[in-house]
Design an enzyme around this catalytic site. Structure first.
Site: not given
Lengths: 204, 165
Positions: A172-175
């Site tokens: 889950v690409p919170c970056h």
């Protein structure tokens, strides 16, 4: 345990039990537990360019990805309290996840094709987590843009908190969420990890 | 219990295996008893009170599972004309080059073996052992002492032999 009243003959250490024997028993136990519906959470660790990662899954899907700096023991304790204490190290159950992450780090994979269990997310944070995958590979969005995306344009800080508590980083690409002035902002895996991920995706 | 079950295996897996092997011999029966113990423990784990002494609890479960394994084997026993090979005699001179402590434990009379297994290997008090195998705490203490004396003798002689090699 050294409460035994017999210093002359320490039976526990004199009776050998080999590591490989125990490993075999453990893997049989995991298999049996899975078969009997007693294995609620399977986990393993993998080595990545960002250091070791802990992966944990339930029957419903991947439930946790953790960086070493989060301290694996604490991560497992939290899963035990919030999901189930029936946790066993069962590498085979996470082979598919490990393979997709390997492909991602090798630059061969842009989206993950994994079942996810969002049990460790709740409320507004969960809503943010579910929406993060709409930010495509190689792109970034500001905290404000994500807030608008989930229909709460003023909840910029809350989006920041949601990203900081993402139980499934990388997948889950919170970056991909950065500050509106273009600076990176914080990251659960450390700012260096965030830079590495964005560089890998060609976004930095 | 809110702790990850994996921690219990890490901490007590080896002890439980030693207990099962001391009781049943270093055989597949002991491996089965180990597995049954941890399957039962995994089942009960979420409801187990937080303050439980996990090691002692597991040793008690292992005791019941060991009995189950023995009973199951008896049910499946095939009658034969020949007597099965018995445990090596403890009289005379024990041989075969490599006096292994596991076989020395296996050769102890049953009550001594159980008293030694549950107390010296599993960490139960003599009172707890007495509850499991019957008899008084004092009788269990004597059996454990006799057993450990016999083992010390074997172990000492094997250690000396190792030294001479």
């Amino acid at each position: 345990m050294n409460t035994h009243d017999n210093p002359a003959l320490d039976l526990a250490s004199a009776l050998p039990v080999h590591t490989d024997e125990l490993d075999l028993l453990r893997s049989r136990l995991a298999e049996r537990a899975g078969h009997d519906g007693l294995l609620d959470v399977a986990y393993r660790t993998i080595d990545t360019p960002l250091g070791p990662l802990l992966l944990a899954a339930t029957d419903r899907g991947l439930v946790r990805v953790a960086y070493e700096r989060e301290e694996f023991e604490q991560v497992l304790d939290t899963i035990a309290r919030r999901v189930s204490p029936r946790i066993l190290r069962t590498p085979a159950r996470l082979d598919e996840v490990a393979r997709e992450l390997d492909e991602y780090f090798a630059g061969h994979r842009r989206t993950f094709d994994l079942a996810l269990d969002h049990s460790l997310s709740a409320g507004f944070r969960a809503e943010v987590h579910r929406n993060l995958p709409t930010i495509g590979y190689g792109r970034t969005a500001s905290y404000g843009e994500v807030a608008a995306l989930v229909g709460r344009p003023r909840a910029v800080r809350a989006v920041g908190t949601a990203c900081a508590t993402n139980p499934l980083p990388i997948v889950v690409p919170c970056h991909r969420v950065v500050r509106s002035d273009g600076s990176l902002g914080g990251y659960v895996g450390g700012v260096e990890a965030k830079t590495t991920l964005l560089t890998l995706e060609g976004a930095a | 219990m809110k702790q990850p079950f994996e921690n219990a295996i890490d901490a007590h897996g080896p002890t439980v295996l030693r207990v099962c092997r001391a009781v049943l011999g270093a055989t597949v029966d002991a491996d089965d008893a180990w597995s049954e113990t941890f399957v039962a423990a995994l089942r009960a784990w979420p409801e187990l009170p937080e303050h439980t002494n996990v090691e002692a609890w597991l040793v008690r479960v292992a005791h019941r599972k060991a009995i189950d394994v023995v009973r199951a084997n008896r049910r499946h026993a095939v009658p034969t004309d020949e007597l099965p090979a018995t445990a090596p005699s403890t009289e005379g001179v024990p041989h075969d080059g490599d006096p292994d402590l596991w076989s020395a434990v296996a050769a102890l009379p049953e009550r001594q073996r159980l008293a030694v297994a549950y107390h010296y290997v599993g960490g139960l008090t003599h009172g707890d052992t007495a509850e499991l195998i019957g008899g008084t705490a004092d009788a269990v203490r004597r059996a454990a002492a006799d057993g450990i004396r016999a083992l010390r003798k074997t172990y000492a002689s094997s250690a000396t032999q190792e030294g001479k090699r």
